[in-house]
Design a protein around this motif. Structure first.
Motif, PDB file in Angstrom:
ATOM      1  N   UNK A 148     -12.056  48.873  38.813  1.00  0.00           N
ATOM      2  CA  UNK A 148     -11.314  47.620  38.322  1.00  0.00           C
ATOM      3  C   UNK A 148     -11.021  47.998  37.056  1.00  0.00           C
ATOM      4  N   UNK A 149     -11.049  49.426  36.812  1.00  0.00           N
ATOM      5  CA  UNK A 149     -10.578  49.886  35.318  1.00  0.00           C
ATOM      6  C   UNK A 149      -9.443  50.813  35.481  1.00  0.00           C
ATOM      7  N   UNK A 150      -8.649  50.923  34.285  1.00  0.00           N
ATOM      8  CA  UNK A 150      -7.644  51.860  34.022  1.00  0.00           C
ATOM      9  C   UNK A 150      -7.858  52.436  32.836  1.00  0.00           C
ATOM     10  N   UNK A 151      -7.694  53.627  32.466  1.00  0.00           N
ATOM     11  CA  UNK A 151      -8.028  54.403  31.245  1.00  0.00           C
ATOM     12  C   UNK A 151      -6.613  55.051  30.934  1.00  0.00           C
ATOM     13  N   UNK A 152      -6.135  54.529  29.735  1.00  0.00           N
ATOM     14  CA  UNK A 152      -4.655  54.951  29.107  1.00  0.00           C
ATOM     15  C   UNK A 152      -5.349  56.172  27.966  1.00  0.00           C
ATOM     16  N   UNK A 153      -4.736  57.423  28.144  1.00  0.00           N
ATOM     17  CA  UNK A 153      -5.130  58.443  27.344  1.00  0.00           C
ATOM     18  C   UNK A 153      -3.687  59.134  26.695  1.00  0.00           C
ATOM     19  N   UNK A 154      -3.849  59.642  25.529  1.00  0.00           N
ATOM     20  CA  UNK A 154      -2.902  60.427  25.048  1.00  0.00           C
ATOM     21  C   UNK A 154      -3.631  61.803  24.870  1.00  0.00           C
ATOM     22  N   UNK A 155      -3.150  62.938  25.458  1.00  0.00           N
ATOM     23  CA  UNK A 155      -4.111  64.079  25.151  1.00  0.00           C
ATOM     24  C   UNK A 155      -2.994  65.212  24.656  1.00  0.00           C
ATOM     25  N   UNK A 156      -3.541  66.357  24.183  1.00  0.00           N
ATOM     26  CA  UNK A 156      -2.722  67.598  23.857  1.00  0.00           C
ATOM     27  C   UNK A 156      -3.792  68.530  24.218  1.00  0.00           C
ATOM     28  N   UNK A 157      -3.873  69.145  25.606  1.00  0.00           N
ATOM     29  CA  UNK A 157      -4.842  69.771  26.042  1.00  0.00           C
ATOM     30  C   UNK A 157      -5.014  71.229  25.416  1.00  0.00           C
ATOM     31  N   UNK A 158      -6.169  71.832  24.911  1.00  0.00           N
ATOM     32  CA  UNK A 158      -6.187  73.268  24.551  1.00  0.00           C
ATOM     33  C   UNK A 158      -5.334  74.351  24.941  1.00  0.00           C
ATOM     34  N   UNK A 159      -5.379  74.365  26.131  1.00  0.00           N
ATOM     35  CA  UNK A 159      -4.696  75.453  26.654  1.00  0.00           C
ATOM     36  C   UNK A 159      -3.171  75.464  26.805  1.00  0.00           C
ATOM     37  N   UNK A 160      -2.591  74.156  26.457  1.00  0.00           N
ATOM     38  CA  UNK A 160      -0.920  74.431  26.288  1.00  0.00           C
ATOM     39  C   UNK A 160      -0.436  73.793  25.115  1.00  0.00           C
ATOM     40  N   UNK A 161      -1.364  72.917  24.430  1.00  0.00           N
ATOM     41  CA  UNK A 161      -0.797  72.268  23.243  1.00  0.00           C
ATOM     42  C   UNK A 161      -1.412  72.981  21.779  1.00  0.00           C
ATOM     43  N   UNK A 162      -2.104  74.144  21.991  1.00  0.00           N
ATOM     44  CA  UNK A 162      -2.698  74.642  20.906  1.00  0.00           C
ATOM     45  C   UNK A 162      -2.543  76.228  20.932  1.00  0.00           C
ATOM     46  N   UNK A 163      -2.605  76.995  19.836  1.00  0.00           N
ATOM     47  CA  UNK A 163      -2.372  78.321  19.910  1.00  0.00           C
ATOM     48  C   UNK A 163      -3.381  78.886  18.911  1.00  0.00           C
ATOM     49  N   UNK A 181     -14.305  84.496   8.845  1.00  0.00           N
ATOM     50  CA  UNK A 181     -14.639  84.907   9.891  1.00  0.00           C
ATOM     51  C   UNK A 181     -14.792  83.886  11.122  1.00  0.00           C
ATOM     52  N   UNK A 182     -14.220  82.734  10.753  1.00  0.00           N
ATOM     53  CA  UNK A 182     -13.936  81.550  11.731  1.00  0.00           C
ATOM     54  C   UNK A 182     -12.516  81.719  12.648  1.00  0.00           C
ATOM     55  N   UNK A 183     -12.647  81.505  13.903  1.00  0.00           N
ATOM     56  CA  UNK A 183     -11.366  81.387  14.576  1.00  0.00           C
ATOM     57  C   UNK A 183     -10.394  80.032  14.127  1.00  0.00           C
ATOM     58  N   UNK A 184      -9.383  80.070  14.306  1.00  0.00           N
ATOM     59  CA  UNK A 184      -8.505  78.947  13.909  1.00  0.00           C
ATOM     60  C   UNK A 184      -7.315  78.577  14.953  1.00  0.00           C
ATOM     61  N   UNK A 185      -7.091  77.450  15.010  1.00  0.00           N
ATOM     62  CA  UNK A 185      -5.837  77.025  15.962  1.00  0.00           C
ATOM     63  C   UNK A 185      -5.229  75.962  15.314  1.00  0.00           C
ATOM     64  N   UNK A 186      -3.748  75.980  15.707  1.00  0.00           N
ATOM     65  CA  UNK A 186      -2.899  75.003  15.130  1.00  0.00           C
ATOM     66  C   UNK A 186      -2.100  74.268  16.411  1.00  0.00           C
ATOM     67  N   UNK A 187      -1.724  73.218  16.503  1.00  0.00           N
ATOM     68  CA  UNK A 187      -0.902  72.442  17.340  1.00  0.00           C
ATOM     69  C   UNK A 187       0.466  73.275  17.553  1.00  0.00           C
ATOM     70  N   UNK A 188       0.995  73.503  18.691  1.00  0.00           N
ATOM     71  CA  UNK A 188       2.136  73.816  19.081  1.00  0.00           C
ATOM     72  C   UNK A 188       3.108  72.812  18.988  1.00  0.00           C
TER      73      UNK A 188
END
Length: 148
Positions: free
Chosen positions: A15-30, A93-100
């Motif tokens: 009976x439910x629907x889920x509305x999502x806005x996503x930025x998957x790590x594999x494609x939207x982050x580097x 010493x930490x890894x970093x990522x930014x949005x594409x």
């Protein structure tokens, strides 16, 4: 992370629907440098406190002194721990990522947090279409509630 407490829904998952806005790590982050990520350690320097009485501490201190290639000052604190103070402007010493630049993905899935038994997944082309879909869905729900 603390466990999430959820209220058990009164209706079945279908009976439910889920509305999502996503930025998957594999494609939207580097991967990114400290400078690109505005890393506080890079901007202001940092301290690492190491207990060389342990095997792990000895390995960490050896890495910092001999292999890290970073600039630091070394001191001992009152408890006998080794304090490495690293200068600003060098890689931490930490890894970093930014949005594409890729835009977010706008999805509507069947079900809720319990699953998607219908397998339904709709991908909207843009935010405007997703918002319109959401508003129409909310309107249908409001009508059903009004009817009782």
């Amino acid at each position: 992370m603390r466990p999430l407490t959820r209220i058990t829904p009164a209706l079945p998952v279908q009976a439910f629907q889920t509305y999502q806005v996503v930025a998957p790590p594999a494609t939207h982050w580097r991967p990114a440098t400290c400078a690109e990520a505005d890393c506080p350690a890079y901007l202001h320097g940092w301290r690492s406190v190491i207990d060389e009485r342990t095997d792990l501490g000895q390995k960490q201190a050896h890495y910092i002194r001999r292999e890290s290639g970073r600039r630091f000052a070394e001191d001992r604190d009152p408890a006998g721990l080794t304090v490495f103070a690293f200068e600003a402007g060098q890689r931490c010493f930490a890894p970093h990522q930014v949005r594409t630049a890729r835009p977010e993905v706008y999805l509507v899935r069947g079900g809720d947090w319990r699953g998607n038994p219908t397998g339904q997944v709709r991908r909207h082309a843009n935010a405007e279409d997703w918002v319109e879909d959401f508003q129409e869905h909310q309107g249908r729900l409001a009508e059903q509630i009004e009817k009782g």
